[in-house]
Design a protein around this motif. Structure first.
Motif, PDB file in Angstrom:
ATOM      1  N   MET A 217       0.826  -1.209   0.000  1.00 28.36           N
ATOM      2  CA  MET A 217       0.000   0.000   0.000  1.00 28.36           C
ATOM      3  C   MET A 217       0.862   1.261   0.000  1.00 28.36           C
ATOM      4  O   MET A 217       0.473   2.301  -0.528  1.00 28.36           O
ATOM      5  N   GLN A 218       2.040   1.169   0.596  1.00 19.51           N
ATOM      6  CA  GLN A 218       2.934   2.327   0.620  1.00 19.51           C
ATOM      7  C   GLN A 218       3.317   2.786  -0.782  1.00 19.51           C
ATOM      8  O   GLN A 218       3.640   3.955  -0.983  1.00 19.51           O
ATOM      9  N   ASP A 219       3.283   1.876  -1.727  1.00 16.16           N
ATOM     10  CA  ASP A 219       3.639   2.230  -3.102  1.00 16.16           C
ATOM     11  C   ASP A 219       2.576   3.098  -3.763  1.00 16.16           C
ATOM     12  O   ASP A 219       2.859   3.820  -4.716  1.00 16.16           O
ATOM     13  N   ILE A 220       1.330   3.002  -3.267  1.00 20.32           N
ATOM     14  CA  ILE A 220       0.258   3.798  -3.875  1.00 20.32           C
ATOM     15  C   ILE A 220      -0.168   4.980  -3.006  1.00 20.32           C
ATOM     16  O   ILE A 220      -0.836   5.891  -3.478  1.00 20.32           O
ATOM     17  N   VAL A 221       0.210   4.955  -1.718  1.00 17.26           N
ATOM     18  CA  VAL A 221      -0.173   6.036  -0.800  1.00 17.26           C
ATOM     19  C   VAL A 221       0.996   7.011  -0.686  1.00 17.26           C
ATOM     20  O   VAL A 221       2.114   6.615  -0.383  1.00 17.26           O
ATOM     21  N   GLN A 222       0.700   8.293  -0.920  1.00 15.41           N
ATOM     22  CA  GLN A 222       1.739   9.318  -0.878  1.00 15.41           C
ATOM     23  C   GLN A 222       1.716  10.064   0.455  1.00 15.41           C
ATOM     24  O   GLN A 222       0.652  10.290   1.038  1.00 15.41           O
ATOM     25  N   ASN A 223       2.884  10.437   0.915  1.00 17.71           N
ATOM     26  CA  ASN A 223       3.019  11.226   2.141  1.00 17.71           C
ATOM     27  C   ASN A 223       3.577  12.598   1.780  1.00 17.71           C
ATOM     28  O   ASN A 223       4.699  12.716   1.306  1.00 17.71           O
ATOM     29  N   THR A 224       2.768  13.623   1.979  1.00 16.27           N
ATOM     30  CA  THR A 224       3.194  14.991   1.678  1.00 16.27           C
ATOM     31  C   THR A 224       3.558  15.689   2.976  1.00 16.27           C
ATOM     32  O   THR A 224       2.739  15.727   3.904  1.00 16.27           O
ATOM     33  N   PRO A 225       4.776  16.227   3.078  1.00 15.25           N
ATOM     34  CA  PRO A 225       5.247  16.777   4.362  1.00 15.25           C
ATOM     35  C   PRO A 225       4.511  18.028   4.810  1.00 15.25           C
ATOM     36  O   PRO A 225       4.496  18.332   5.995  1.00 15.25           O
ATOM     37  N   VAL A 226       3.916  18.760   3.887  1.00 16.37           N
ATOM     38  CA  VAL A 226       3.161  19.967   4.245  1.00 16.37           C
ATOM     39  C   VAL A 226       1.779  19.879   3.613  1.00 16.37           C
ATOM     40  O   VAL A 226       1.647  19.643   2.418  1.00 16.37           O
TER      41      VAL A 226
ATOM     42  N   ASP B 146      -6.983  17.346  -2.126  1.00 17.82           N
ATOM     43  CA  ASP B 146      -6.048  16.702  -1.199  1.00 17.82           C
ATOM     44  C   ASP B 146      -5.193  17.717  -0.451  1.00 17.82           C
ATOM     45  O   ASP B 146      -4.294  17.346   0.312  1.00 17.82           O
ATOM     46  N   LEU B 147      -5.445  19.026  -0.668  1.00 18.87           N
ATOM     47  CA  LEU B 147      -4.791  20.121   0.068  1.00 18.87           C
ATOM     48  C   LEU B 147      -3.280  20.150  -0.129  1.00 18.87           C
ATOM     49  O   LEU B 147      -2.538  20.568   0.761  1.00 18.87           O
ATOM     50  N   THR B 148      -2.809  19.729  -1.316  1.00 13.61           N
ATOM     51  CA  THR B 148      -1.371  19.758  -1.587  1.00 13.61           C
ATOM     52  C   THR B 148      -0.999  20.716  -2.705  1.00 13.61           C
ATOM     53  O   THR B 148       0.183  20.916  -2.970  1.00 13.61           O
TER      54      THR B 148
ATOM     55  N   LEU C  61       0.954  26.397  -7.512  1.00 11.47           N
ATOM     56  CA  LEU C  61       2.065  25.731  -6.833  1.00 11.47           C
ATOM     57  C   LEU C  61       1.599  24.353  -6.390  1.00 11.47           C
ATOM     58  O   LEU C  61       0.407  24.125  -6.161  1.00 11.47           O
ATOM     59  N   ARG C  62       2.570  23.448  -6.212  1.00  3.47           N
ATOM     60  CA  ARG C  62       2.227  22.110  -5.718  1.00  3.47           C
ATOM     61  C   ARG C  62       3.312  21.632  -4.770  1.00  3.47           C
ATOM     62  O   ARG C  62       4.507  21.712  -5.077  1.00  3.47           O
ATOM     63  N   ILE C  63       2.903  21.144  -3.622  1.00  7.42           N
ATOM     64  CA  ILE C  63       3.834  20.558  -2.660  1.00  7.42           C
ATOM     65  C   ILE C  63       4.008  19.091  -3.005  1.00  7.42           C
ATOM     66  O   ILE C  63       3.039  18.350  -3.118  1.00  7.42           O
ATOM     67  N   LEU C  64       5.241  18.669  -3.211  1.00  8.29           N
ATOM     68  CA  LEU C  64       5.513  17.320  -3.701  1.00  8.29           C
ATOM     69  C   LEU C  64       5.531  16.314  -2.565  1.00  8.29           C
ATOM     70  O   LEU C  64       6.011  16.615  -1.461  1.00  8.29           O
TER      71      LEU C  64
ATOM     72  N   VAL D 122       6.757  12.950  -0.463  1.00  7.90           N
ATOM     73  CA  VAL D 122       8.103  12.548  -0.090  1.00  7.90           C
ATOM     74  C   VAL D 122       8.718  11.621  -1.130  1.00  7.90           C
ATOM     75  O   VAL D 122       9.886  11.748  -1.484  1.00  7.90           O
ATOM     76  N   ASN D 123       7.940  10.688  -1.679  1.00  7.89           N
ATOM     77  CA  ASN D 123       8.505   9.742  -2.648  1.00  7.89           C
ATOM     78  C   ASN D 123       8.759  10.359  -4.019  1.00  7.89           C
ATOM     79  O   ASN D 123       9.211   9.683  -4.927  1.00  7.89           O
ATOM     80  N   SER D 124       8.427  11.683  -4.168  1.00 10.79           N
ATOM     81  CA  SER D 124       8.752  12.377  -5.429  1.00 10.79           C
ATOM     82  C   SER D 124       9.939  13.304  -5.269  1.00 10.79           C
ATOM     83  O   SER D 124      10.376  13.927  -6.222  1.00 10.79           O
ATOM     84  N   GLN D 125      10.439  13.403  -4.027  1.00 11.29           N
ATOM     85  CA  GLN D 125      11.529  14.351  -3.782  1.00 11.29           C
ATOM     86  C   GLN D 125      12.884  13.722  -4.119  1.00 11.29           C
ATOM     87  O   GLN D 125      13.029  12.516  -4.137  1.00 11.29           O
TER      88      GLN D 125
END
Length: 443
Positions: free
Chosen positions: A282-291, A307-309, A435-438, A440-443
């Motif tokens: 599931m971690q592969d499909i769920v994204q974690n955005t730091p802000v 999604d407020l990102t 603007l878009r906050i990326l 973590v797995n895209s950084q």
């Protein structure tokens, strides 16, 4: 009636002439509505004056006092309508002067009496004019205050409606997000059961082939045994003639078929750490955005993604409540979480915006009006750099008092601020386009 003053006929709670006076057992009287309201607030049936508890929910009306109040009001209204209040009750003269010391109208005879000796007087007309001006000024202030309160009331009503709309929209988003998770789990369940069924078919097919082999082996043994039994019944001469061949046939019998290794279902493959393995996948499909952006702080010209990102600037102002947290001057939005310790990092995609400002600010910085950038802002902006940037990385080290900015694509340092932080810091964003906050797995 002349011996009774207005104070004698006034309710101790509202200080107005009694309206439907009721009498308590302690002999104190109050307006019926004033007493009931007092009891509702205090949640106990006690006298507002002496605190003695009343045994009755509905005290009786004080008819004598009620009649006195009605007579008093009737006489006062008659005096006012007849103009009798303009005549001095002591001397029968017309009231023409106003005593500045006693704050009351007097006649010319009163002015010369010892009671008003050395007092200052002004004509009633002048005093009335001055008082009306003061009262009119105060009245205008009250009218403006009333208008302002009506506007605030309207904002409160809009806020109630916005809260309802927010809750409904958020509930829909929650259901959609959980439906995605539920669908992922359903798909994983189906895939796992499908793999189990496939292995079941493979293992069953293998055992079917083993059974067929065993059947052939048993049939061959049965034929051999039958032939040997027939030979045993033959004559001695025939038996001896066939014995060498029969002996060789018995001794050359094929070995028995054996159970193959790994014939059973590999149960651990499906049940071993099943929740953990699904969670890892599931971690592969769920994204974690730091802000995560806070929509309650966004200027009405900014539109946030579900999604407020990400945020984009609109040409139309949204009908949002003017709550204290919201920007109304600068077109900014804050992150939803503040930081007062530790290190924090987030990447912002800026390639779609022709103008942007990124950084951190204090929780107490003024968001109303145009003074936001005057103090407590540590940021970089598009016009500082000749090269076009696709991404900007913000690094906040609160404990070391540093905010640094870099280009994560080229790993180039852009700028660093050093300051003493005492307040909670929030990420903030300003843009001309989007603007878009990326994650973590895209950084």
């Amino acid at each position: 009636m002349a011996s009774l003053s207005e104070d004698d006929l006034s309710c101790p709670v509202c200080h107005e002439i009694f309206s439907v006076p009721v009498l308590l057992s302690c002999s104190h009287s109050f307006c019926k509505e004033c007493l009931q309201q007092f009891w509702r607030i205090r949640k106990t049936r006690e006298c507002p004056v002496c605190r003695k508890r009343s045994s009755r929910d509905l005290p009786p009306v004080n008819l004598a006092l009620k009649n006195l109040c009605e007579s008093f009001l009737k006489e006062r209204n008659e005096r006012r309508s007849s103009g009798s209040e303009e005549i001095c009750s002591l001397h029968g003269e017309k009231l023409k002067l106003f005593c500045l010391e006693d704050k009351q109208p007097v006649c010319l005879v009163c002015r010369d009496s010892k009671q008003h000796e050395n007092h200052k007087f002004r004509p009633i007309g002048e005093v009335v004019s001055s008082c009306k001006k003061k009262l009119n000024t105060a009245l205008k202030s009250l009218q403006e205050k009333l208008k302002h309160n009506e506007n605030i009331k309207g904002e409160f009503k809009k806020t109630v409606q916005h809260i309802k709309s927010q809750a409904e929209h958020t509930e829909r988003q929650i259901k959609q997000q959980f439906e995605k998770l539920h669908q992922f789990l359903r798909d994983e369940e189906e895939a796992t059961i499908t793999a189990l069924r496939e292995e079941e078919e493979q293992k069953k097919q293998m055992m079917k082939e083993k059974l067929e082999e065993m059947n052939r082996h048993i049939l061959a043994l049965s034929h051999t045994i039958k032939d040997m039994e027939e030979m045993m019944k033959a004559s001695d001469v025939c038996f001896l003639k066939e014995f060498p061949v029969s002996k060789e046939r018995v001794q050359s019998s094929r070995p028995d078929p054996q159970m193959a290794s790994g014939a059973l279902i590999n149960v651990p493959r499906y049940l071993g750490n099943l929740p953990f393995r699904v969670w890892k996948k599931m971690q592969d499909i769920v994204q974690n955005t730091p802000v995560i952006l806070d929509p309650n702080t966004a200027n009405p010209l900014l539109v946030l993604s579900d999604d407020l990102t990400s945020v984009r600037r609109s040409t139309n102002k949204q009908p949002l409540p003017d709550n204290p947290e919201r920007f109304d001057g600068w077109v900014c939005v804050l992150g939803s979480e503040g930081f007062n310790s530790g290190t924090h990092c987030w990447d912002v995609e800026v390639k779609e915006s022709s103008g942007w400002i990124l950084g951190v600010t204090t929780a107490s910085n003024q968001r109303k009006g145009g003074v936001f950038f005057n103090t407590d802002v540590w940021s970089v902006q598009r016009r500082w750099f000749k090269q076009k940037l696709d991404r900007v990385r913000v690094n906040l080290d609160y404990d070391r008092r540093k905010v640094s900015f870099s280009d994560p694509v080229t790993n180039t340092h852009l700028h660093t601020f050093t300051a003493t932080f005492t307040d909670t810091l929030f990420p903030f964003f300003w843009c001309l386009d989007s603007l878009r906050i990326l994650p973590v797995n895209s950084q």
